[in-house]
Design a protein around this motif. Structure first.
Motif, PDB file in Angstrom:
ATOM      1  N   GLU A   2      -5.849  59.107   0.187  1.00 37.43           N
ATOM      2  CA  GLU A   2      -6.313  59.995   1.249  1.00 37.43           C
ATOM      3  C   GLU A   2      -6.493  59.244   2.566  1.00 37.43           C
ATOM      4  OE1 GLU A   2      -9.718  62.295   0.285  1.00 37.43           O
ATOM      5  OE2 GLU A   2      -8.786  63.266  -1.454  1.00 37.43           O
ATOM      6  N   GLN A   3      -6.084  59.890   3.642  1.00 37.37           N
ATOM      7  CA  GLN A   3      -6.293  59.354   4.980  1.00 37.37           C
ATOM      8  C   GLN A   3      -6.651  60.502   5.929  1.00 37.37           C
ATOM      9  OE1 GLN A   3      -2.691  56.960   5.983  1.00 37.37           O
ATOM     10  NE2 GLN A   3      -4.181  55.330   6.183  1.00 37.37           N
ATOM     11  N   THR A   4      -7.477  60.211   6.912  1.00 39.36           N
ATOM     12  CA  THR A   4      -7.768  61.164   7.978  1.00 39.36           C
ATOM     13  C   THR A   4      -7.049  60.701   9.240  1.00 39.36           C
ATOM     14  OG1 THR A   4      -9.711  60.013   8.875  1.00 39.36           O
ATOM     15  CG2 THR A   4     -10.069  61.469   6.976  1.00 39.36           C
ATOM     16  N   ASP A   5      -7.232  61.462  10.314  1.00 40.24           N
ATOM     17  CA  ASP A   5      -6.618  61.082  11.587  1.00 40.24           C
ATOM     18  C   ASP A   5      -7.180  59.781  12.127  1.00 40.24           C
ATOM     19  OD1 ASP A   5      -5.004  63.246  11.533  1.00 40.24           O
ATOM     20  OD2 ASP A   5      -5.979  64.368  13.124  1.00 40.24           O
TER      21      ASP A   5
ATOM     22  N   THR B 134      -7.071  51.930   2.817  1.00 38.29           N
ATOM     23  CA  THR B 134      -7.354  51.767   4.246  1.00 38.29           C
ATOM     24  C   THR B 134      -8.739  52.309   4.608  1.00 38.29           C
ATOM     25  OG1 THR B 134      -6.290  53.885   4.727  1.00 38.29           O
ATOM     26  CG2 THR B 134      -4.943  51.902   4.955  1.00 38.29           C
ATOM     27  N   ALA B 135      -9.344  51.719   5.593  1.00 43.22           N
ATOM     28  CA  ALA B 135     -10.617  52.190   6.146  1.00 43.22           C
ATOM     29  C   ALA B 135     -10.349  52.837   7.502  1.00 43.22           C
ATOM     30  CB  ALA B 135     -11.587  51.026   6.321  1.00 43.22           C
ATOM     31  N   PRO B 136     -11.140  53.807   7.907  1.00 46.84           N
ATOM     32  CA  PRO B 136     -11.005  54.306   9.280  1.00 46.84           C
ATOM     33  C   PRO B 136     -11.125  53.139  10.252  1.00 46.84           C
ATOM     34  CG  PRO B 136     -12.514  55.688   8.021  1.00 46.84           C
ATOM     35  CD  PRO B 136     -12.233  54.478   7.172  1.00 46.84           C
TER      36      PRO B 136
ATOM     37  N   ARG C 244       1.741  40.400  10.735  1.00 45.06           N
ATOM     38  CA  ARG C 244       0.541  39.559  10.852  1.00 45.06           C
ATOM     39  C   ARG C 244      -0.699  40.311  10.380  1.00 45.06           C
ATOM     40  NH1 ARG C 244      -0.573  34.730  12.735  1.00 45.06           N
ATOM     41  NH2 ARG C 244       1.094  33.621  13.783  1.00 45.06           N
ATOM     42  N   GLY C 245      -1.721  39.536   9.978  1.00 42.31           N
ATOM     43  CA  GLY C 245      -3.063  40.064   9.783  1.00 42.31           C
ATOM     44  C   GLY C 245      -3.481  40.419   8.387  1.00 42.31           C
ATOM     45  N   GLY C 246      -2.516  40.630   7.472  1.00 44.93           N
ATOM     46  CA  GLY C 246      -2.894  41.041   6.128  1.00 44.93           C
ATOM     47  C   GLY C 246      -3.331  42.488   6.069  1.00 44.93           C
ATOM     48  N   GLY C 247      -3.456  43.013   4.844  1.00 43.83           N
ATOM     49  CA  GLY C 247      -3.830  44.407   4.669  1.00 43.83           C
ATOM     50  C   GLY C 247      -4.888  44.596   3.611  1.00 43.83           C
ATOM     51  N   TRP C 248      -5.146  45.861   3.263  1.00 43.89           N
ATOM     52  CA  TRP C 248      -6.207  46.187   2.313  1.00 43.89           C
ATOM     53  C   TRP C 248      -5.924  45.616   0.915  1.00 43.89           C
ATOM     54  CZ3 TRP C 248      -4.086  48.820  -1.688  1.00 43.89           C
ATOM     55  CH2 TRP C 248      -2.938  49.593  -1.436  1.00 43.89           C
ATOM     56  N   SER C 249      -4.666  45.317   0.608  1.00 46.17           N
ATOM     57  CA  SER C 249      -4.320  44.787  -0.712  1.00 46.17           C
ATOM     58  C   SER C 249      -4.153  43.270  -0.700  1.00 46.17           C
ATOM     59  CB  SER C 249      -3.019  45.433  -1.200  1.00 46.17           C
ATOM     60  OG  SER C 249      -1.956  45.137  -0.300  1.00 46.17           O
ATOM     61  N   SER C 250      -4.416  42.625   0.436  1.00 49.82           N
ATOM     62  CA  SER C 250      -4.156  41.188   0.584  1.00 49.82           C
ATOM     63  C   SER C 250      -5.345  40.347   0.142  1.00 49.82           C
ATOM     64  CB  SER C 250      -3.835  40.860   2.045  1.00 49.82           C
ATOM     65  OG  SER C 250      -2.719  41.589   2.497  1.00 49.82           O
ATOM     66  N   ASP C 251      -5.044  39.149  -0.377  1.00 49.63           N
ATOM     67  CA  ASP C 251      -6.110  38.207  -0.700  1.00 49.63           C
ATOM     68  C   ASP C 251      -6.482  37.416   0.556  1.00 49.63           C
ATOM     69  OD1 ASP C 251      -4.101  36.332  -0.321  1.00 49.63           O
ATOM     70  OD2 ASP C 251      -3.821  35.946  -2.462  1.00 49.63           O
ATOM     71  N   SER C 252      -7.448  36.535   0.433  1.00 52.55           N
ATOM     72  CA  SER C 252      -7.966  35.824   1.604  1.00 52.55           C
ATOM     73  C   SER C 252      -6.914  34.918   2.236  1.00 52.55           C
ATOM     74  CB  SER C 252      -9.200  35.012   1.213  1.00 52.55           C
ATOM     75  OG  SER C 252      -8.908  34.135   0.125  1.00 52.55           O
ATOM     76  N   LYS C 253      -5.955  34.452   1.458  1.00 50.72           N
ATOM     77  CA  LYS C 253      -4.893  33.607   2.002  1.00 50.72           C
ATOM     78  C   LYS C 253      -4.093  34.360   3.059  1.00 50.72           C
ATOM     79  CE  LYS C 253      -0.518  31.427   0.622  1.00 50.72           C
ATOM     80  NZ  LYS C 253       0.363  31.076  -0.532  1.00 50.72           N
ATOM     81  N   ARG C 254      -3.766  35.601   2.768  1.00 49.06           N
ATOM     82  CA  ARG C 254      -2.950  36.390   3.680  1.00 49.06           C
ATOM     83  C   ARG C 254      -3.748  36.919   4.868  1.00 49.06           C
ATOM     84  NH1 ARG C 254       2.114  34.865   2.833  1.00 49.06           N
ATOM     85  NH2 ARG C 254       3.021  35.591   0.867  1.00 49.06           N
ATOM     86  N   LEU C 255      -5.075  36.865   4.795  1.00 48.42           N
ATOM     87  CA  LEU C 255      -5.901  37.394   5.874  1.00 48.42           C
ATOM     88  C   LEU C 255      -6.235  36.351   6.937  1.00 48.42           C
ATOM     89  CD1 LEU C 255      -8.399  39.579   3.791  1.00 48.42           C
ATOM     90  CD2 LEU C 255      -6.359  40.323   5.000  1.00 48.42           C
ATOM     91  N   ARG C 256      -5.758  35.119   6.764  1.00 46.07           N
ATOM     92  CA  ARG C 256      -6.049  34.064   7.739  1.00 46.07           C
ATOM     93  C   ARG C 256      -5.380  34.353   9.088  1.00 46.07           C
ATOM     94  NH1 ARG C 256      -3.448  29.723   6.806  1.00 46.07           N
ATOM     95  NH2 ARG C 256      -1.981  30.773   5.384  1.00 46.07           N
TER      96      ARG C 256
ATOM     97  N   CYS D 185       2.794  50.822   2.385  1.00 49.99           N
ATOM     98  CA  CYS D 185       1.565  51.616   2.494  1.00 49.99           C
ATOM     99  C   CYS D 185       0.380  50.745   2.919  1.00 49.99           C
ATOM    100  CB  CYS D 185       1.253  52.322   1.182  1.00 49.99           C
ATOM    101  SG  CYS D 185       1.117  51.218  -0.237  1.00 49.99           S
ATOM    102  N   TYR D 186       0.646  49.482   3.242  1.00 52.79           N
ATOM    103  CA  TYR D 186      -0.373  48.558   3.741  1.00 52.79           C
ATOM    104  C   TYR D 186       0.088  47.961   5.073  1.00 52.79           C
ATOM    105  CZ  TYR D 186       3.118  46.418   0.793  1.00 52.79           C
ATOM    106  OH  TYR D 186       4.311  46.122   0.186  1.00 52.79           O
ATOM    107  N   LEU D 187       0.997  48.673   5.751  1.00 52.17           N
ATOM    108  CA  LEU D 187       1.644  48.136   6.947  1.00 52.17           C
ATOM    109  C   LEU D 187       1.592  49.141   8.100  1.00 52.17           C
ATOM    110  CD1 LEU D 187       3.496  46.179   8.505  1.00 52.17           C
ATOM    111  CD2 LEU D 187       5.434  47.165   7.261  1.00 52.17           C
ATOM    112  N   GLY D 188       1.046  48.729   9.254  1.00 46.55           N
ATOM    113  CA  GLY D 188       0.984  49.566  10.451  1.00 46.55           C
ATOM    114  C   GLY D 188       1.271  48.737  11.684  1.00 46.55           C
ATOM    115  N   PHE D 189       0.595  49.044  12.780  1.00 47.47           N
ATOM    116  CA  PHE D 189       0.826  48.281  14.010  1.00 47.47           C
ATOM    117  C   PHE D 189      -0.240  48.620  15.040  1.00 47.47           C
ATOM    118  CE2 PHE D 189       2.839  52.363  14.603  1.00 47.47           C
ATOM    119  CZ  PHE D 189       2.814  52.644  15.964  1.00 47.47           C
ATOM    120  N   ARG D 190      -0.337  47.790  16.072  1.00 49.80           N
ATOM    121  CA  ARG D 190      -1.110  48.075  17.268  1.00 49.80           C
ATOM    122  C   ARG D 190      -0.228  47.766  18.465  1.00 49.80           C
ATOM    123  NH1 ARG D 190      -6.504  45.756  17.062  1.00 49.80           N
ATOM    124  NH2 ARG D 190      -6.238  45.411  14.819  1.00 49.80           N
ATOM    125  N   VAL D 191      -0.624  48.198  19.659  1.00 51.57           N
ATOM    126  CA  VAL D 191       0.281  48.115  20.801  1.00 51.57           C
ATOM    127  C   VAL D 191      -0.296  47.279  21.934  1.00 51.57           C
ATOM    128  CG1 VAL D 191       1.321  50.348  20.299  1.00 51.57           C
ATOM    129  CG2 VAL D 191      -0.614  50.238  21.866  1.00 51.57           C
TER     130      VAL D 191
END
Length: 965
Positions: A130-133, A220-222, A273-285, A300-306
């Motif tokens: 589930e995801q919201t806007d 994912t978290a809001p 970059r940045g890691g996702g909700w399914s990543s361990d601490s290694k990938r979040l560095r 489903c753990y991949l997005g972006f910012r601009v």
């Protein structure tokens, strides 16, 4: 000294410009919000160590530490792009993501919390959880993210893009040097980022996790739920991986310092970059990096910012220059060794960025399947076929290429090199010198014959495609023209047609010599980018090998040949190619107005644009209308039928004659027919129609709830003069006004009505809803309505009463919530509308004319409800949000419905469309039931245009509004 003093102001201004160009960040606000409500944070320029030190736990060898300097600041979105923001993009453009377009979908989550393989059921709309806007959008490819940036840039007339990898890490670190922005302890991620942790393991024991703490989220978290870093950026660690601009190479980091790096120039994967909700601490560095295919990979753990690029004096100048340049194309050239396509150096000289020469796939064996994977990914913009053959010998795979290319890339096209005759059309050429014996006049006759065959073949292919996809580059004609110029001594330094310094090389194939290849390169560049190559030089010391005298001659010839040859796509066709085969000849005698309705039987008008391929095609069709018709294009209207077909009607005026072209498309959006109707110009010239004038201003009295302030703002934005509001702020309350009968009209309104100083009275109610009073108490010959009309007409024969009701939906209970029931609302509206119309007919019949008009706001409101429900109204996703929740769907509706009501009032009172008006609702408020004031401001430009269109289309087609005939 005096001169120096006089120069001080100018000197100071120059100094300010210099400071502004080099230190823009100091003058920029720390945070801004854009039109999507997206918060962007100013990131200052600076130096930092990119990568990770060898002592950092879990580091990888590819993270070679090196100093990076970023010389320009930029804005970075404080949060990852959300589902709601991406949805606005999709609704505005009808965009289909890569996963939707190729029907392969994306990665998603099954019931056991396991990430499944790519499947069509998983898209950005449905990732399996589930995801919201307010959640970050996922399952988007790099190409999808770039498309979002392009749309946002065009929407705001600013420059948005993805961050470079260096910009991303600089922003993530925010001045820190540790493994994470909070330090080296991975357990701190529980409050800093959303990754794989004990929260996930509690539900899915089989999950591999990185920390023992709990961040509170499984998937994912809001956005913005975790602590921001020192720059004010959220979710730089975890939640979703984020796409970057750069190509990814595992060990591409240099050891030395870099300034404003942009990564490798080519590659097969893009950086995440940045890691996702399914990543361990290694990938979040902060230094962790991976790469994925830019279009085929959707996680489903991949997005972006601009990034919003800050406008320095230098970037503004460059932006202005770049806007005049075409966008770079992804070009694949095929064919045999006669190839002359080598536009990359000319693109570099012209400043065209993004040009990409793809790996050559000749298709010499006609194996279209070799090219199919790239076509299905939409990764080819132009395919260039080059061969020496002519006429019917052209490639058998071309129809398949034309079918596959545009299906996955609406801008796809094919350039076919119009060649010369092998051996000059003669047999037995054994030596290059024999080309000198060619009769060029005879050669030209043969060239023209074979060119016509080739043009006919291309016409046939384009006609089947329904639009021009295949274009011709007239290289053979160009070669012949140069040979004529050599014979005439007009090419400096060239004395013969064969040999090493001529157009043709020293073989009998014939392969081009240097000047032949350069002519071909300039012609292909002109056809690809539809701009002149004149004045461009190959970069580098060697250049193009031409002399300064030869180069401009060949470049001018190239541009003249291509720009004047219709099949190259720059010159305009003088006939309606390729649609002439399916057009009906216009009748000699006028068919008048009856022909158009006859042609449109079975079609329904629509507000939605048809498919992009249809839009492209009818634009191309207009371009190819005869010159005598093109300037007269007056209007374009769109239609659909029940089978999914589209139709486009193009109205043109030619010397006073009205023509209608009806273009019909099948379900696959291919044109199947063009019907052309005409109405002859009368024998005697009619008197010119008078110039439309704005209606005269009215003296309007508003009752309570009539939205008088909004209506006044709309009138102010129009050219209507003489409008006057009577007895502001309102004429009276609707309760006493309509319920008291003739004798119940209050003294002051009665006096104003009898004075003849009122042209229009507006009455607003909210009785269009179930379980309330019927219209029997409000209208009829004994009602206050009839009495008001009688009084108004005593001294003003033009008096009118406009009656409008707010849309108040029926409601039902769902659990503890009350929600609107629009199905029941529509049924009730139909019943009560007929009842009201019958009572209004009584009053109008008494006076022998239409005195009482009905403003169809309720119908317009339901049209808006349908648009919101269909996801076609940007910024609002739930129809219930059109009402103020504390009002329980009462009369004090949200600003969008209030504005719609005022636009409906304007349309009915003045009989003209409110479309295109830009009313200012600044300072206007309305009060909720609890006594809170709410602002009318905040309606976007896109929303305003939709509301205006709904109001006019509803009112103008409703006979009781007095507009429709």
């Amino acid at each position: 000294m005096q001169t120096f003093i006089r120069l001080l102001p100018a000197f100071g201004f120059i100094c300010w410009l210099a400071l502004n160009a080099t230190s823009q960040t100091a003058l920029s606000p720390k945070e801004i919000k854009n039109s999507l409500g997206m918060k962007l944070v100013s990131i200052p320029p600076g130096r930092f160590m990119m990568g990770s030190p060898e002592t950092e736990p879990s580091r990888e060898a590819q993270e070679t530490p090196h100093e990076v300097e970023l010389t320009n600041g930029f804005y970075l979105s404080a949060h990852e792009v959300t589902v709601g923001q991406f949805k606005q993009f999709v609704n505005a453009t009808k965009f289909r993501s890569d996963g939707e377009r190729d029907e392969k979908g994306a990665y998603g989550i099954d019931g056991a919390g396991k990430i499944e393989k790519m499947h069509a059921k998983f898209t950005w709309r449905s990732p399996g959880f589930e995801q919201t806007d307010e959640h970050p959008v996922v399952n988007v490819s790099w190409s999808d993210a770039k498309a979002f940036c392009k749309w946002l840039s065009e929407k705001e007339k600013k420059s948005y893009r993805l961050p470079t990898e260096a910009e991303w890490e600089h922003a993530c670190r925010a001045g820190t040097k540790a493994a994470y922005a909070h330090g080296d302890d991975p357990e701190g991620l529980a409050t800093m980022g959303n990754g794989a942790d004990a929260t996930a393991r509690a539900k899915y024991p089989g999950w591999s996790i990185g920390i023992q703490g709990k961040d509170g989220y499984i998937f994912t978290a809001p956005v913005g739920q975790f602590k921001a870093n020192a720059f004010g950026l959220h979710d730089m660690h975890g939640n979703v991986w984020e796409w970057c601009e750069d190509w990814y190479e595992p060990n591409s980091y240099p050891k030395g310092k870099q300034v404003d790096p942009t990564g490798p120039t080519t590659g097969k994967a893009k950086v995440q970059r940045g890691g996702g909700w399914s990543s361990d601490s290694k990938r979040l560095r902060s230094a962790a990096r991976i790469g994925r295919d830019p279009s085929a990979y959707r996680g489903c753990y991949l997005g972006f910012r601009v990034v919003l690029v800050q406008a320095t004096a230098e970037t503004l100048k460059k932006s202005a220059e770049d806007r005049t340049k075409p966008a770079g194309l992804r070009v694949m050239s095929g064919g045999h060794s006669w190839s002359t396509e080598n536009s990359a150096p000319l693109c570099q000289a012209a400043g065209i960025t993004g040009h990409m020469k793809l790996n050559k796939q000749g298709l010499n064996s006609n194996r279209i399947e070799d090219l199919t994977p790239l076509l299905e990914k939409g990764e080819i913009d132009v395919y260039v076929w080059q061969h020496s053959s002519v006429g019917p010998e052209f490639p058998k795979f071309l129809p398949t290429l034309v079918e596959l290319g545009p299906k996955h890339n609406p801008n796809f096209r094919v350039l076919m090199q119009m060649p010369w005759l092998v051996h000059d059309g003669r047999q037995g050429v054994k030596f290059p010198e024999e080309y000198e014996k060619t009769d060029l006049a005879e050669y030209q006759t043969k060239m023209e014959k074979y060119r016509k065959q080739q043009e006919a073949y291309v016409d046939e292919v384009n006609a089947k495609a329904g639009k021009r996809i295949v274009f011709l580059v007239p290289l053979g004609d160009g070669m012949l023209e140069v040979r004529k110029m050599i014979v005439a001594g007009k090419i400096p330094g060239v004395t013969n047609q064969s040999g090493g310094n001529s157009v043709l090389a020293g073989d009998i194939m014939p392969h081009q010599g240097l000047r032949g290849r350069r002519l071909g390169t300039n012609m292909h560049f002109a056809a690809l980018y539809r701009m002149s190559p004149e004045g461009l030089k190959f970069p580098g010391k060697e250049g193009d090998g031409l002399t300064d005298e030869q180069r401009p001659i060949l470049q001018k010839l190239a541009w003249d040949m291509v720009s004047k040859y219709p099949y190259a796509g720059i010159a305009k066709f003088e006939t309606s190619q390729p649609s002439k085969q399916c057009e009906k000849t216009a009748p000699k005698t006028g068919v008048g107005a009856t022909a158009v309705p006859e042609a449109l039987k079975g079609w329904k008008a629509t507000q939605d644009l048809p498919a992009e391929s249809v839009v492209t095609d009818y634009n191309d069709y207009i371009e190819k209308l005869p010159r005598t018709e093109r300037p007269g294009v007056a209007d374009v209207k769109y239609y659909v039928d029940d089978t999914g077909r589209n139709a486009v009607a193009i109205l043109v005026m030619v010397e006073g004659t009205r023509w209608t072209h009806l273009l019909v498309y099948d379900k696959q959006h291919k044109r199947t027919n063009v019907t052309k109707f005409g109405a002859r110009k009368p024998d005697t010239d009619p008197k010119p129609a008078p110039t439309p004038k704005q209606p005269a201003g009215q003296r309007v009295a508003y009752t309570l709830m009539s939205n008088g302030a909004e209506m006044e703002a709309i009138v102010k934005a129009s050219d209507i003069r003489g409008h006057k509001e009577v007895n502001a702020p309102y004429f009276g309350t609707w309760h006493g006004f309509v319920n008291g009968g003739k004798d119940g009209i209050m003294p002051k309104p009665r006096e104003l009505l009898r004075s003849g100083n009122i042209d229009v009275v507006t009455v607003a109610t909210w009785t269009w809803s179930p379980n309330l009073e019927t219209w029997h108490n409000h209208v009829g010959l004994d009602s206050a309505l009839a009495g008001t009309v009688d009084l108004g007409l005593e001294k003003n024969p033009n008096f009118r009463l406009c009656w409008r009701a707010f849309l108040k939906p029926a409601t039902i209970k769902k659990g503890n919530m009350v929600v609107p029931d629009f199905v029941q609302t529509k049924k009730t509206l139909e019943k009560e509308t007929k009842e009201l119309e019958a009572h209004v007919d009584l009053v109008n019949k008494k006076h022998g004319k239409r005195v009482v008009l009905i403003v169809p706001h309720a119908q317009a409101g339901l049209a808006l409800v349908d648009l919101v429900a269909a996801g076609k109204f940007p910024g609002i996703t739930d129809p219930a949000d059109l009402w103020m929740k504390e009002e329980a769907f009462n009369m004090n509706v949200h600003r969008h419905l209030r504005a719609l009501a005022a636009f409906c009032d304007f349309a009915v009172i003045y009989g003209i469309s409110p479309e295109g008006l830009n009313p200012s609702f600044k300072g206007l408020t309305y009060r909720s039931k609890g006594g809170t004031d709410h602002s009318m401001e905040g309606i976007t430009v896109e929303q305003m245009a939709i509301l205006q269109r709904i109001a006019w289309e509803t009112a103008s087609k409703y006979s009781y509004s007095g507009i429709a005939r």
